[in-house]
Design a protein around this motif. Sequence first.
Motif, PDB file in Angstrom:
ATOM      1  N   THR A  33      -2.895 -53.557 -21.052  1.00 23.74           N
ATOM      2  CA  THR A  33      -1.974 -52.473 -20.713  1.00 23.74           C
ATOM      3  C   THR A  33      -0.853 -52.939 -19.798  1.00 23.74           C
ATOM      4  O   THR A  33       0.188 -52.297 -19.735  1.00 23.74           O
ATOM      5  CB  THR A  33      -2.732 -51.323 -20.026  1.00 23.74           C
ATOM      6  N   ILE A  34      -1.060 -54.044 -19.102  1.00 32.51           N
ATOM      7  CA  ILE A  34      -0.037 -54.543 -18.185  1.00 32.51           C
ATOM      8  C   ILE A  34       0.886 -55.534 -18.892  1.00 32.51           C
ATOM      9  O   ILE A  34       2.098 -55.393 -18.870  1.00 32.51           O
ATOM     10  CB  ILE A  34      -0.686 -55.208 -16.955  1.00 32.51           C
ATOM     11  N   LEU A  35       0.306 -56.547 -19.499  1.00 30.60           N
ATOM     12  CA  LEU A  35       1.083 -57.574 -20.186  1.00 30.60           C
ATOM     13  C   LEU A  35       0.691 -57.633 -21.654  1.00 30.60           C
ATOM     14  O   LEU A  35       0.144 -58.617 -22.124  1.00 30.60           O
ATOM     15  CB  LEU A  35       0.845 -58.945 -19.547  1.00 30.60           C
ATOM     16  N   GLY A  36       0.941 -56.572 -22.372  1.00 28.10           N
ATOM     17  CA  GLY A  36       0.576 -56.586 -23.772  1.00 28.10           C
ATOM     18  C   GLY A  36       1.005 -55.307 -24.459  1.00 28.10           C
ATOM     19  O   GLY A  36       1.865 -54.573 -23.982  1.00 28.10           O
ATOM     20  N   LEU A  37       0.369 -55.041 -25.581  1.00 27.61           N
ATOM     21  CA  LEU A  37       0.709 -53.868 -26.382  1.00 27.61           C
ATOM     22  C   LEU A  37      -0.313 -52.751 -26.225  1.00 27.61           C
ATOM     23  O   LEU A  37      -0.402 -51.866 -27.067  1.00 27.61           O
ATOM     24  CB  LEU A  37       0.823 -54.282 -27.854  1.00 27.61           C
ATOM     25  N   ALA A  42      -2.526 -47.358 -27.473  1.00 30.71           N
ATOM     26  CA  ALA A  42      -3.242 -46.158 -27.034  1.00 30.71           C
ATOM     27  C   ALA A  42      -2.605 -44.873 -27.527  1.00 30.71           C
ATOM     28  O   ALA A  42      -3.288 -43.853 -27.623  1.00 30.71           O
ATOM     29  CB  ALA A  42      -3.340 -46.145 -25.519  1.00 30.71           C
ATOM     30  N   VAL A  43      -1.318 -44.885 -27.840  1.00 27.51           N
ATOM     31  CA  VAL A  43      -0.655 -43.653 -28.270  1.00 27.51           C
ATOM     32  C   VAL A  43      -0.555 -43.523 -29.788  1.00 27.51           C
ATOM     33  O   VAL A  43      -0.005 -42.535 -30.266  1.00 27.51           O
ATOM     34  CB  VAL A  43       0.747 -43.526 -27.640  1.00 27.51           C
ATOM     35  N   THR A  44      -1.091 -44.458 -30.543  1.00 25.88           N
ATOM     36  CA  THR A  44      -1.052 -44.333 -31.995  1.00 25.88           C
ATOM     37  C   THR A  44      -2.008 -43.225 -32.443  1.00 25.88           C
ATOM     38  O   THR A  44      -3.030 -42.964 -31.797  1.00 25.88           O
ATOM     39  CB  THR A  44      -1.434 -45.656 -32.680  1.00 25.88           C
ATOM     40  N   THR A  51     -11.396 -42.399 -30.186  1.00 22.40           N
ATOM     41  CA  THR A  51     -11.251 -42.885 -28.820  1.00 22.40           C
ATOM     42  C   THR A  51     -12.055 -44.156 -28.539  1.00 22.40           C
ATOM     43  O   THR A  51     -11.797 -44.830 -27.552  1.00 22.40           O
ATOM     44  CB  THR A  51     -11.667 -41.796 -27.823  1.00 22.40           C
ATOM     45  N   TRP A  52     -12.985 -44.504 -29.403  1.00 20.55           N
ATOM     46  CA  TRP A  52     -13.760 -45.723 -29.194  1.00 20.55           C
ATOM     47  C   TRP A  52     -12.912 -46.969 -29.414  1.00 20.55           C
ATOM     48  O   TRP A  52     -13.321 -48.066 -29.047  1.00 20.55           O
ATOM     49  CB  TRP A  52     -14.989 -45.747 -30.102  1.00 20.55           C
ATOM     50  N   LEU A  53     -11.722 -46.824 -29.962  1.00 15.93           N
ATOM     51  CA  LEU A  53     -10.833 -47.973 -30.179  1.00 15.93           C
ATOM     52  C   LEU A  53     -10.108 -48.401 -28.913  1.00 15.93           C
ATOM     53  O   LEU A  53      -9.504 -49.470 -28.890  1.00 15.93           O
ATOM     54  CB  LEU A  53      -9.812 -47.647 -31.261  1.00 15.93           C
TER      55      LEU A  53
END
Length: 54
Positions: A33-37, A42-44, A51-53
């Motif tokens: 979440t800091i240095l990545g996608l 999370a918003v897809t 939510t387990w993803l």
Amino acid sequence: MWTAVPRSSNPFMDGHLIYAVVLVVLALLGAGTILGLGCLWAVTPAVRRNTWLT
């Protein structure tokens, strides 16, 4: 990987174990979440439904 790293005399503590521990620590700290996608992931819609993803 085996040709780049010289063999050590310790059969337990090898590179694979160290890399596995580092990856687990990074995942637990939320490094994506800091240095990545991770924020975009999370918003897809698929992740919001499952939510387990996250």
